[in-house]
Structure formats: C-alpha cells, structure tokens
Design a protein around this motif. Structure first.
Motif, PDB file in Angstrom:
ATOM      1  N   GLU A 134     -24.417 -15.615  22.593  1.00 22.21           N
ATOM      2  CA  GLU A 134     -23.108 -14.969  22.665  1.00 22.21           C
ATOM      3  C   GLU A 134     -22.546 -14.714  21.264  1.00 22.21           C
ATOM      4  OE1 GLU A 134     -22.036 -13.547  25.130  1.00 22.21           O
ATOM      5  OE2 GLU A 134     -19.979 -13.039  24.558  1.00 22.21           O
ATOM      6  N   THR A 141     -24.291 -11.740  20.110  1.00 16.31           N
ATOM      7  CA  THR A 141     -23.747 -10.569  20.817  1.00 16.31           C
ATOM      8  C   THR A 141     -22.446 -10.105  20.177  1.00 16.31           C
ATOM      9  OG1 THR A 141     -24.712 -11.373  22.881  1.00 16.31           O
ATOM     10  CG2 THR A 141     -22.951  -9.733  23.066  1.00 16.31           C
ATOM     11  N   ALA A 199     -15.541  -2.090  27.277  1.00 11.10           N
ATOM     12  CA  ALA A 199     -16.086  -3.310  27.881  1.00 11.10           C
ATOM     13  C   ALA A 199     -17.518  -3.067  28.338  1.00 11.10           C
ATOM     14  CB  ALA A 199     -15.226  -3.748  29.060  1.00 11.10           C
ATOM     15  N   GLN A 210     -19.851  -3.510  25.452  1.00 13.48           N
ATOM     16  CA  GLN A 210     -20.093  -4.920  25.126  1.00 13.48           C
ATOM     17  C   GLN A 210     -21.090  -5.542  26.093  1.00 13.48           C
ATOM     18  OE1 GLN A 210     -16.868  -7.573  24.331  1.00 13.48           O
ATOM     19  NE2 GLN A 210     -15.517  -5.920  23.659  1.00 13.48           N
ATOM     20  N   GLN A 211     -20.926  -5.205  27.361  1.00 11.69           N
ATOM     21  CA  GLN A 211     -21.829  -5.772  28.375  1.00 11.69           C
ATOM     22  C   GLN A 211     -23.258  -5.283  28.179  1.00 11.69           C
ATOM     23  OE1 GLN A 211     -19.965  -4.830  32.096  1.00 11.69           O
ATOM     24  NE2 GLN A 211     -18.095  -5.925  31.494  1.00 11.69           N
ATOM     25  N   LYS A 212     -23.364  -4.022  27.772  1.00  9.05           N
ATOM     26  CA  LYS A 212     -24.685  -3.453  27.512  1.00  9.05           C
ATOM     27  C   LYS A 212     -25.389  -4.245  26.402  1.00  9.05           C
ATOM     28  CE  LYS A 212     -26.791   0.772  25.756  1.00  9.05           C
ATOM     29  NZ  LYS A 212     -26.544   2.104  25.192  1.00  9.05           N
ATOM     30  N   ARG A 256     -24.702  -7.321  25.491  1.00 12.84           N
ATOM     31  CA  ARG A 256     -24.966  -8.677  25.968  1.00 12.84           C
ATOM     32  C   ARG A 256     -26.264  -8.729  26.777  1.00 12.84           C
ATOM     33  NH1 ARG A 256     -20.191  -9.904  28.153  1.00 12.84           N
ATOM     34  NH2 ARG A 256     -19.474 -10.927  26.256  1.00 12.84           N
ATOM     35  N   ARG A 257     -26.419  -7.760  27.661  1.00  9.74           N
ATOM     36  CA  ARG A 257     -27.647  -7.726  28.474  1.00  9.74           C
ATOM     37  C   ARG A 257     -28.879  -7.504  27.601  1.00  9.74           C
ATOM     38  NH1 ARG A 257     -24.352  -4.515  31.915  1.00  9.74           N
ATOM     39  NH2 ARG A 257     -25.318  -2.640  31.076  1.00  9.74           N
TER      40      ARG A 257
END
Lengths: 249, 249
Positions: A188, A191, A209, A212-214, A216-217
């Motif tokens: 994290e 990330t 958002a 950011q999730q992209k 993180r994955r």
C-alpha cells in the motif's frame, strides 16, 4: 541414491569406444553425478592411452579398469542393463523407457552391483554384448533422430539415476527473506507513492478513485517480494521528490 | 510436450560458445528430442563457420540464427531461463532445480515462446547475460564437480523437458490471461524506460551498468503480464517526459 554406497555400486561400462573425447566426457559426467566406477571393454587403444594420460584427466579416468570382454567387465554385477537407441520392435530384449528402467536400477543398487552398458559410437551394442544384458534402457529420442551422442547418452542416464535424490534443501535466511511477498502495508505504501508520482506528472487526475484502484490492483498483481517492494518505494519516492522539486509543487 | 507446437516454441540460446564440437553436439541433442530453434549469441566465429559448413552438419545447425546480443536473441520470448552450475547462495537470481524448473517451462510452452540460455564453456553466463533471465535452472551435480560439459548440459535439460508426457491441463480463461507474461522485448522496453526515468531523476548514475542490470533483474522478478507491462511502460514514459520537460533536458 541417497547413500554413498548405492552410488558406489554402479559400474558404467563403455564397450569398444573409439573416440577418447567421449571417454573423457563420460568420465566427467560420472564425476558430476557422483559415480566412481568406469570400466572399458576393448577401447580403441591409442585413443584411450591418450585420454588417460592427458593433462587434467580425472582421477576417475586414471583409475578406469580395462577388460577384454563384456563377460569379465560385468562379472560382479547382479543386474546388467544395456542402452539402445533402437526401437523395441527390432530387438529380442525387453526394452524399458529410461525413467522406469532407472527406478528399477536405483532399487537394486540399494543392495547389489549394477552394470550399465554403452556400445560403440558406430555400432552400439552388438548381439553378443546384448546377450549379457537382462534388459535394455531406451532414452526417449525422436523416431527420425534416434541415435544419440555417446557421452550425452551417458550423462542423461546418470542424471536420471540421481534425479530424484535432491529434495529441495532448506534455504539460507537471506534467500528466504527475499522470497517473502511484501506485506499488504508495504504494497500500500508503494501504491500511494506511485499514485502520487503519476498525479504529479499529470498521468492521473488527483480526484480519480478509479485510477488509484487500478494502480493498487496492478501492484498486487506484480506481487513484489519485501526487498523489491522496499527498493521500488525508494525509487518512486525519489522520482516523486524530483517531480515536485522541479514543478515547484 | 505432446504437440509439435509446444516443442516449436523453445529457443535454445548458446552464448559465446567457443568449441564448434559443442555447438554440433548441442544441435544433435536438439534433433534427438525434437527441438528446432537454435540461436547463437556471439559464437567464436571461425569455429562456428567450420561447424556449420562441415559435411553432415544438421539442417538445424545450418538454420541456426546468429545474434550480437542476448537481448536480441530472446526478444520474442515470454520467459528467459538461464542455466548454471553455481549454487544458489552465490547468485542474485532465483534458482530452481531442473525437474521443477522444466515443468514450469513446459507449462508456458503450451502458449508462449521460451528461451533456454547456456553460457560459454569457460565463463558460463555473465552477470549481463543473467540480467536478462527470469530465473535459473540448476542441474543437480555434485558439490565438488559442479561444472558440466556444455553439450551434456544441453542434452540433459532437453531430456527433462520431454521426459514427462503429462499433457498440459486446460486452464480457465482468466488464469490463462494472467499467465501471459510479457515478452522479453516488452520487459526490456520497460526496463529501458524505467532506467531513463531513474537517471533523469538522479537516482541512477547514467554510466552505471550495474544499476541497469539491477533494474533489469527487478523487472524480470516482477514478471508483469503483457497488459501490465504495456500499462507500466505508458506510465513510466509519461513520468519520464514530465521529468525531462521540467528539468529542460
């Protein structure tokens, strides 16, 4: 072949080998896999003398025993196995694929001596030689390109004999640490730094958002180990610092 | 490796081989086990010309491709595997025993090209060569006699690849997509962009070959799939563009 004894009970028998380079290479692969007893039946004399007296000839080559007949060379063995590149149809002997045959050899080596015979480069094992064999091993070569180089055939047979010996050894501490995946916390942090660098460069919108999730994955898929995650974090933070310094953020 | 296709996706890459006999013997064992693609990086020129033009040189040797760099020789491969006789402790790469490593190679060959690298007789693979590898294979030789003859090592690795006939299991679609590693070429483009960004930010010295190799190894360990490699390349290039724009490079 876990114990020293078992390895010590195998005799590699080269019959009428002509090329001294092949004898040398066979000896080398025996050393590679821990076998010690090389026997030669009627080697091409001049070539063998040359190979044996070569500077750097292995101890194994120097101590090789020379015999006049196959019969004498296998006299102390409970099992005599020939090798062939010929298909089973043309032979009067039982032929076993290498993986199966080697497992039988391994079992017997626990208590008895076994001879593994290899024929000459030109003719292989003759009928007379084969008559000393209980059965034959065949390396699974292609129908159209069956005949193997002698020294390579020796190497492959010996490899198959020791193949199952090596349980994965416990690894050193340093190595184990490197293999451990980074914690979720470390991933994290990476990330976050990466997202900030992408925002600072204008690649990502600050408010996104989904962006950011992209990221993180993506980092989770890469699944860096602890060391790599640490290294990457240092790199990305340095780049981020530089981006901010130059853009005056 | 039941299907013709799978066998056809392996590239055997010999790096800086000196002895033409070894090139010839490696080619022969490739024919024995049904492999067709031989690539040579900087072979010892005179020797190779001689081997290739020898009477009876195999079609495989005649059609061997010659490259100047490892990078070019593995560009179409999704997985690059080095071979070594050195123990895991001395290396910065993950090392897998041959039986395990070969099973991983077999699986990937069901869909992608794989390069298997062998170093020169004298020095093996150098750090620069190794930095192109995702991981290394080790033939389980004895501690005291680790170093194998080159052609024998090739033969044993190829034998291990065809030894098991277990057909690759059908995979779910999602899994298959995730398994598609980026090609070596795509990973190298990502490496280059990342190195440039790190140089531009001052994290890496421009002249540092060791630094570049460190990044190359890092990317290989992360082993991004094709999509992720593409995405990352876009991101890193954007950051690089921004760094250069703001620092006025």
């Amino acid at each position: 072949l876990r114990t020293r004894d078992n390895v010590d009970r195998l005799r590699v028998v080269l019959v009428r080998t002509r090329n001294p380079l092949n004898i040398g290479a066979a000896a080398r692969s025996m050393s590679n896999f821990g076998f010690a007893h090389l026997r030669l039946v009627n080697p091409y004399e001049a070539g063998f003398r040359e190979a044996r007296s070569a500077v750097g000839a292995s101890g194994l080559l120097v101590s090789a025993e020379v015999y006049r007949t196959v019969s004498e060379a296998v006299a102390d063995c409970a099992l005599v196995v020939g090798t062939t590149s010929v298909g089973p149809r043309q032979l009067q002997h039982p032929v076993k694929p290498l993986a199966l045959g080697a497992s039988l050899v391994r079992k017997l080596l626990a208590s008895r001596c076994v001879a593994l015979l290899f024929g000459s480069e030109k003719t292989g094992l003759r009928n007379e030689d084969l008559s000393h064999c209980h059965w034959l091993l065949r390396i699974p070569t292609q129908e159209q390109h069956r005949s193997m180089n002698l020294a390579q055939a020796v190497a492959i047979c010996l490899y198959e004999l020791v193949r199952n010996d090596n349980p994965p050894r416990p690894r050193g501490k340093a190595r184990a640490a490197r293999m451990e995946f980074a914690t979720a916390g470390a991933q994290e942090r990476l990330t976050t730094a990466f997202v900030e660098a992408l925002q600072s460069s204008g690649y990502l919108k600050t408010s996104s958002a989904a962006g950011q999730q992209k990221i993180r994955r993506l980092i989770r898929r890469l699944a860096p180990n602890s060391d790599d995650a640490e290294t990457l974090l240092g790199m990305v933070r340095h780049i981020l610092w530089k981006l901010r310094a130059t853009t005056g953020e």
